[in-house]
Enzyme design. Structure first.
Site, short mmCIF file in Angstrom:
data_model
loop_
_atom_site.label_atom_id
_atom_site.label_comp_id
_atom_site.label_asym_id
_atom_site.label_seq_id
_atom_site.Cartn_x
_atom_site.Cartn_y
_atom_site.Cartn_z
N CYS A 195 0.86 -1.59 -0.02
CA CYS A 195 -0.04 0.12 0.27
C CYS A 195 0.49 1.59 0.20
O CYS A 195 1.77 0.99 1.02
CB CYS A 195 -0.75 0.41 1.87
SG CYS A 195 -1.49 1.31 1.03
N LYS A 253 -10.32 -9.19 5.83
CA LYS A 253 -9.79 -8.15 7.06
C LYS A 253 -10.20 -9.24 8.52
O LYS A 253 -11.38 -10.01 8.81
CB LYS A 253 -10.82 -6.89 7.14
CG LYS A 253 -9.99 -5.80 5.41
CD LYS A 253 -11.14 -5.10 6.09
CE LYS A 253 -10.76 -4.55 4.49
NZ LYS A 253 -10.73 -3.10 4.39
N VAL A 289 -5.80 0.68 6.16
CA VAL A 289 -4.48 0.56 6.54
C VAL A 289 -3.74 2.50 6.06
O VAL A 289 -4.72 2.57 4.76
CB VAL A 289 -3.66 -0.10 6.49
CG1 VAL A 289 -4.12 -1.02 6.69
CG2 VAL A 289 -3.22 -0.41 4.96
N GLU A 337 -5.49 7.63 8.74
CA GLU A 337 -4.82 8.32 7.40
C GLU A 337 -3.43 8.76 7.38
O GLU A 337 -2.66 9.55 8.07
CB GLU A 337 -5.69 10.11 7.31
CG GLU A 337 -7.40 10.25 7.80
CD GLU A 337 -7.88 9.68 6.17
OE1 GLU A 337 -7.07 9.86 5.17
OE2 GLU A 337 -8.82 8.74 5.66
#
Lengths: 238, 238
Positions: A27, A54, A67, A79
């Protein structure tokens, strides 16, 4: 290889005095926060989350199930850009934001405008069964604006003579841009030769300790996108 | 009544030593920044922009053509939350953010989650030709979470014993919620009696100097929404 925790996993124990850092190895937003943790040498305990299936304990803690996130003093924080600000304020050693409020907001506005690169990159990589030239051209057009910005700044890094917050916030997508060639079987190659300032910046960033210690090769990133397109889980361990 | 500058207007002259503040009288995001300017007593020169027929000089300066925005030292700055941060850092008198980085990020996460109230309010007011009960109920559901937050904080204001950044960032929508009754000809009344903490907070906020000096009555706000629904310009002067 890291193991991502899925649906039936057990919640890892909190290690006192350390941040619990919820992340996913591929990510780019989580990578932003990882780079800040690295650059500021902040002790943390990464917990890799399988975003396709999840963990139930994670959804209970954070219904949005996203995430990156951090726990600190029993509070759940999320965030990427807010976490970057928080870490820079909470850990004042090795400051990453400029101490000029004007430069700081200009950097933040630039990071916000960089969102177009991030979204056009994902559009190119993930839309449809076939890579589209017009999506690639759009990405290249947006990157032109980033090259111009670096030229205007006329510094080695966006943040000055060493990597700062603004560099770390945009880096994850540049690490991935290099995988376009492999991913497209050389149908598309990102033209770094047309972006000499960015090419230099990229080469310098790769040697930065915070970046290098979390760096994944273009082959790894390409494999992740191939897996995603094949419908494999977002956090497929390989 | 303020006059909003439109398509063929002439760019107002910059007043040295003052912020030029580009705004629109009925924009809640611009109001956020106005409240910060007021609360911190920062000299500024407001320029009201007609967002339906944007001035050509403004689009030249800022192609996105949005408000709020500020010019400072020849730089063009935008985005309400970024401007709020910038002003609080640049003008350290009367600090509006908590000096605890943890409380600051918690406040920012709360403000971000408040986006649901903002969007459900506009959905209720502006969707379709007839106001829908399910949209109203959704708004009331979201407000329940805001009441709970204030209860958990158990302070008079969200920011403590006086209005702080977190209060100013959410206030513009509460100023507008009061106009639902007039706007709907009493078909819908926002049930402040079900939200005793918020009702108290609202009554206190209205008397705050920064809020009071920019406050518009429910009648004025209702008229703005009526105008918008009738297809009149977003910055119709009345």
């Amino acid at each position: 290889m890291v193991k991502h925790l899925g649906k039936d996993s057990i919640e890892p124990k909190l290690i006192p005095g350390k941040y619990q850092f919820y992340t996913m190895r591929y990510c780019p937003y989580a990578q932003r926060v990882q780079l800040v943790l690295n650059a500021k040498k902040i002790p943390h305990d990464p917990v890799f989350i399988n975003l396709t299936e999840k963990p139930e304990w994670y959804l209970k803690m954070f219904p949005a199930g996203k995430v990156p996130a951090l726990t600190y003093e029993g509070k759940f924080l999320s965030e990427s850009l807010l976490l970057a600000d928080f870490l820079d304020e909470q850990h004042t050693q090795i400051p990453l934001w400029s101490n000029s409020p004007l430069q700081k907001i200009l950097d933040k506005i630039f990071i916000e405008s960089f969102g177009k690169v991030a979204s056009s990159f994902y559009k190119f990589m993930m839309t449809g069964s076939k890579l589209e030239k017009n999506n690639f051209d759009e990405l290249v057009e947006y990157i032109k604006l980033i090259e111009s910005e670096l030229k205007i700044r006329s510094t080695k890094y966006f943040g000055g003579e060493s990597p700062k917050m603004v560099d770390y916030m945009i880096w994850p997508w540049f690490e991935r841009i290099d995988c376009i060639g492999i991913f497209s079987k050389n149908l598309f190659i990102f033209p770094f030769d047309k972006f000499p300032k960015l090419a230099e910046w990229r080469n310098a960033m790769i040697t930065d300790e915070a970046v290098a210690s979390y760096y994944l090769s273009p082959e790894k990133h390409a494999q992740h996108f191939i897996n995603r397109k094949a419908g494999l889980p977002a956090a497929f361990d390989f």
